[in-house]
Design a protein around this motif. Structure first.
Motif, short mmCIF file in Angstrom:
data_model
loop_
_atom_site.label_atom_id
_atom_site.label_comp_id
_atom_site.label_asym_id
_atom_site.label_seq_id
_atom_site.Cartn_x
_atom_site.Cartn_y
_atom_site.Cartn_z
N ALA A 133 -3.86 -2.85 10.69
CA ALA A 133 -2.50 -2.84 10.13
C ALA A 133 -1.96 -1.42 9.93
N ILE B 190 0.85 -1.19 0.00
CA ILE B 190 0.00 0.00 0.00
C ILE B 190 0.89 1.24 0.00
N ASP C 43 -3.47 -7.95 4.71
CA ASP C 43 -3.78 -9.06 3.79
C ASP C 43 -4.13 -8.56 2.39
N SER C 44 -3.84 -7.31 2.11
CA SER C 44 -4.03 -6.71 0.78
C SER C 44 -5.48 -6.68 0.33
N LEU D 80 -9.39 -2.46 1.15
CA LEU D 80 -10.48 -1.67 1.72
C LEU D 80 -10.03 -0.22 1.97
#
Ligand code: SF4
Ligand code: SF4
Length: 324
Positions: free
Chosen positions: A95, A74, A111-112, A115
């Motif tokens: 996270a 991200i 966890d990619s 959102l």
């Protein structure tokens, strides 16, 4: 260098592809962080460049630092962020945290799910890296077939490093050939000989970079020694593959006349008498900020071809054609 071919002489690559009877696995998945259309600097003609995530080298001047990690990441754009902290509140794994107004995501927890990216009201977040099948990537590449046919272009695998995802790279290249597309790649050449050989037999045009002629300096700048790279370069040249060697010329790292002399000797031994010089630029600077990591070449002046004319001429003394 020839970039465009006459439409009348264009031969679909399905007719000239190297023999391989096993069909590509089009459901094989890999991690891709960008698919760039209409590129004219990544092989002959107009091309679609598939940027693959993960690289065994960590060059301090890398223009694509988001390519180095093999995992999705991200990225945070501080210029857009309005500091609402909604991302931290929304994250179902907690996270995300902020330290002195600076965004931080814990890659060991994330966890990619994306959102945070979808819900950011300022579009300040971006996810780099998606798991795609070979067929999904090819569907995008195929959208520009008409331009490849007119210009002699095709697909280019870049990165990151395609050799870090050998199964995906092999199946994507095979599938591209099955579809009659010209294939190219930009590779560090850093992989075991067997892996390198297995992939390169599906590539019609190979760009290989050498960052330093000296193994120890190479390790200092990239994190790895250069012997494997030079061996694989020699192997590809000996096989008669269409290999195009390039040197990124980096200030204070490999830019002396003595470096040029040693590079020329090394490349002549590897079997090539042509080299493209890539002057250092600052295109990747902003990305380091977005990745929340430091950039060793901050404020370093970019090179232009006119700055490196003496350097270029040194190659000619060794009978090499060096160009920008
Ligand atoms: S949701 Fe977007 S704008 Fe708000 S703090 Fe997070 S990154 Fe910044
Ligand atoms: S991608 Fe999902 S898990 Fe990762 S930081 Fe964003 S919201 Fe959290």
């Amino acid at each position: 260098m020839k970039f465009f071919v006459d439409i009348c002489t264009y031969t679909p690559y399905s007719k000239v592809m190297k023999t391989n009877h096993e069909k590509a696995d089009r459901q094989c998945r890999g991690t891709v962080f960008n698919i760039q259309k209409f590129s004219v600097n990544d092989g002959p003609g107009i091309r679609t460049v598939v940027f693959m995530k993960g690289c065994p080298l960590h060059c301090a001047w890398c223009a694509n630092p988001e390519s180095q990690s093999a995992c999705p990441q991200i990225l945070w754009d501080k210029r857009k962020c309005i500091h609402c902290q909604q991302c931290a509140e929304n994250c179902h794994l907690s996270a995300i945290s902020f330290h002195e107004d600076h965004f931080h995501v814990d890659d060991t927890i994330c966890d990619s799910c994306s959102l945070c990216v979808r819900e950011c009201p300022a579009a300040a977040l971006k996810k780099e890296g998606e798991r795609n099948t070979v067929q999904e990537v090819l569907n995008i590449v195929e959208q520009d077939r008409v331009f490849y046919e007119e210009s002699g272009g095709g697909i280019t695998l870049s990165g990151g490093e395609l050799l870090m995802q050998p199964r995906f790279a092999e199946n994507l290249l095979k599938a591209a050939h099955e579809n009659g597309l010209h294939t190219a790649c930009e590779t560090t050449g850093f992989a075991q000989k067997e892996t390198f050989a297995k992939i390169m037999k599906h590539v019609d045009w190979i760009y290989m970079d050498l960052k330093h002629w000296d193994p120890h300096k190479h390790k200092e700048g990239t994190g790895v020694f250069n012997e494997i790279i030079i061996e694989n370069m020699k192997y590809a040249i000996d096989q008669g593959y269409d290999v195009h060697v390039r040197i990124p010329v980096i200030p204070g790292f490999n830019d002396t006349i003595e470096d040029a002399r040693h590079f020329a000797e090394t490349l002549r031994k590897a079997g090539t008498d042509e080299v493209q010089l890539l002057p250092f630029h600052q295109f990747g600077e902003n990305k380091y900020d977005m990745l929340d990591c430091s950039y060793a070449y901050e404020n370093k002046k970019a090179y232009h071809p006119e700055d490196l004319e003496e350097y270029r001429k040194e190659f000619e003394k060794f009978g090499m054609h060096a160009f920008f």
